[in-house]
Every structure is written in C-alpha cells, then in structure tokens.
Design an enzyme around this catalytic site. Structure first.
Site, PDB file in Angstrom:
ATOM      1  N   THR A  84       2.544   0.888  -7.686  1.00 21.05           N
ATOM      2  CA  THR A  84       1.997   0.928  -9.037  1.00 21.05           C
ATOM      3  C   THR A  84       1.933   2.349  -9.574  1.00 21.05           C
ATOM      4  OG1 THR A  84       0.676  -1.058  -8.656  1.00 21.05           O
ATOM      5  CG2 THR A  84       0.000   0.365 -10.470  1.00 21.05           C
ATOM      6  N   VAL A 122      -2.552  13.602  -4.649  1.00 25.67           N
ATOM      7  CA  VAL A 122      -3.498  14.352  -5.464  1.00 25.67           C
ATOM      8  C   VAL A 122      -4.713  13.474  -5.702  1.00 25.67           C
ATOM      9  CG1 VAL A 122      -3.906  15.578  -7.624  1.00 25.67           C
ATOM     10  CG2 VAL A 122      -1.620  15.594  -6.602  1.00 25.67           C
ATOM     11  N   ASP A 156      -3.916  -2.763 -10.858  1.00 28.48           N
ATOM     12  CA  ASP A 156      -2.523  -2.316 -10.930  1.00 28.48           C
ATOM     13  C   ASP A 156      -1.874  -2.758 -12.239  1.00 28.48           C
ATOM     14  OD1 ASP A 156      -2.899  -1.264  -8.428  1.00 28.48           O
ATOM     15  OD2 ASP A 156      -1.780  -2.826  -7.371  1.00 28.48           O
ATOM     16  N   LYS A 216       3.544  -6.958 -13.943  1.00 28.67           N
ATOM     17  CA  LYS A 216       3.323  -7.316 -12.546  1.00 28.67           C
ATOM     18  C   LYS A 216       3.122  -8.829 -12.532  1.00 28.67           C
ATOM     19  CE  LYS A 216       0.517  -6.022  -8.500  1.00 28.67           C
ATOM     20  NZ  LYS A 216       1.558  -5.348  -7.709  1.00 28.67           N
ATOM     21  N   GLY A 238       0.784  -1.235   0.000  1.00 30.63           N
ATOM     22  CA  GLY A 238       0.000   0.000   0.000  1.00 30.63           C
ATOM     23  C   GLY A 238       0.808   1.273   0.000  1.00 30.63           C
ATOM     24  N   VAL A 239       2.047   1.215  -0.521  1.00 37.10           N
ATOM     25  CA  VAL A 239       2.896   2.413  -0.513  1.00 37.10           C
ATOM     26  C   VAL A 239       2.829   3.183  -1.833  1.00 37.10           C
ATOM     27  CG1 VAL A 239       4.479   1.420   1.182  1.00 37.10           C
ATOM     28  CG2 VAL A 239       4.964   1.169  -1.268  1.00 37.10           C
ATOM     29  N   ASN A 297       6.693   8.799  -1.767  1.00 36.92           N
ATOM     30  CA  ASN A 297       5.309   8.914  -2.218  1.00 36.92           C
ATOM     31  C   ASN A 297       4.378   9.266  -1.068  1.00 36.92           C
ATOM     32  OD1 ASN A 297       3.074   8.652  -4.047  1.00 36.92           O
ATOM     33  ND2 ASN A 297       2.632   6.664  -3.118  1.00 36.92           N
TER      34      ASN A 297
END
EC number: 6.3.3.3
Length: 230
Positions: A18, A210, A56, A39, A14-15, A178
C-alpha cells in the site's frame, strides 16, 4: 478510460504494497498524471458510521487525484484481519475472480492516466477453494508491479514470484524494493544488485524506512516514468 492499469502484488504479506502503491500514485500526480487506486478486497476493516473502512484502501483513495466513492475503491470490505478467503467465509460471503474482475473493469472505464489495483498478500493468496488472486490480473491481462521487502529470504521470494507472474502469461512491468522494517538488512547492497540483475524488469526505486513517513514524501524515491512508456 484508464490509459495504464497495473496490478500491484508483493513477495509476501506485510511488505508495504500500500505504501509503495500510494507513493507511485503521488509520483504520477507530481508529473501531472490523473490517477486512480483501488483495493478490491480488504480484510481488517473497521466499522464506521459509513460502513467498513480499511486503512490501506483509504490511503489509496487519498493518494489518487480523482475523487471516487469508497465502495468503488474497496468493494469487498471484510472485518477480520485474516486471509481474505477465510474472512469472507466467516462473514458468509463468497469471493470469485469474475466478480473482482468486474469491479476492476468498472474502474478501468473511468478517465485517468494511471490505475493501480492493489492485491492482497502475495501472488497465490486464495480467493476460494478453486481460485487464487492471480486469476484477477490474469483475466484482466494487465502488467504487474512487484513490491519486494528487503529482508532475509527476499531474493528467493522475489524470483519465485516473478517466475509465477511470467508463467501466468503476464508482464512484470517493474518492481520496487521497500524497507518494511526499521531493522537494517545485512548485505543489502549485494541483495539489491542481485535483484537488479536477475528480476529482468525495471527497478522503480528503493523506499527507505522512515518513521511516520507519508506516500507523498516517499514518492521522491521512485521513478515511475517507465510505467508510461509505450
């Protein structure tokens, strides 16, 4: 044959691996590079008339310049949104590093300037009872890009992951910070400064949070030219 191949990992799940990977592909495309993304394993796939599809993997497929069939972008598509080795067991499938390496080498044979191989979760995510995902880039011998989510604890996670990558005999080619959450991080500049000084690898950029942003927009926050040096 792909001229440059990198494996993309994260400090955790979850960082934003992708989004960063797709943004790197978009940035390379903007500089005239031919790109591919894959992937190898994706869990949390949806059933469609064409088969299992992962959000992803679709993002990587869309961001790449070269048109590649989905089954090559994501050869192991698993429905449950859980750890890959558990999802594979539930589906009655076995994942091995050798098999994934074969998929990656097949993609490497395609002409491109850049191939990104996105992992799952972090560096030591299990593939089975004996192997972790880190065995794949280690067998391929490719450099690694690390995605660091800017949140409490990220310095420890980033330094430990970088240490593990180097201990596995691989090069940390670069890292990207990120904003994986809308909540601002306390002491962000101090954290970034520490990471820049101690990760001993180029910072490719800092991606902002964003709402509804797309990889093409976010690619402007990255400098990927260092990936094509040497």
């Amino acid at each position: 044959m792909a001229k440059k191949t990198f494996f993309v990992t994260g400090t955790d799940t979850g960082v934003g691996k992708t989004m960063v990977s797709a943004a790197i592909l978009e940035a390379a495309k903007a500089s005239g590079k031919r790109t591919l993304g894959m992937k190898p394993i994706a869990s949390g796939c949806e059933s469609t008339p064409e088969g299992h599809r992962n959000e992803d993997a679709l993002a990587l497929q869309q961001a790449a310049t070269e048109t590649i069939a989905y089954d090559l972008v994501n050869p192991v598509a698993l429905a449950p949104a859980i750890a890959p080795h558990v999802a594979a067991a539930q589906a009655g499938r076995t994942i091995s590093a050798d098999r994934l390496v074969g998929f990656c080498r097949g993609m490497q044979m395609r002409p491109a300037d850049l191939l990104l191989i996105e992992g799952a979760g972090g560096w030591r995510v299990p593939l089975n009872d004996r192997e972790t995902y880190s065995a794949v880039p280690r067998e391929l011998g490719v450099p690694v890009i690390l995605v660091v989510a800017l949140r409490l604890g990220c310095i420890n996670q980033a330094l430990l992951t970088a240490e593990a990558i180097r201990n596995d005999g691989l090069v940390l080619a670069g890292w990207a910070a990120n904003h994986a959450e809308s909540v601002a991080m306390s002491c962000e500049q101090e954290t970034l400064r520490y990471l820049v000084e101690h990760l001993q690898a180029p910072c490719l950029g800092v991606m902002p949070w964003v709402e509804g942003a797309n990889p093409e927009t976010l690619s402007g926050y990255l400098d990927v030219e260092v990936l094509f040096e040497n």
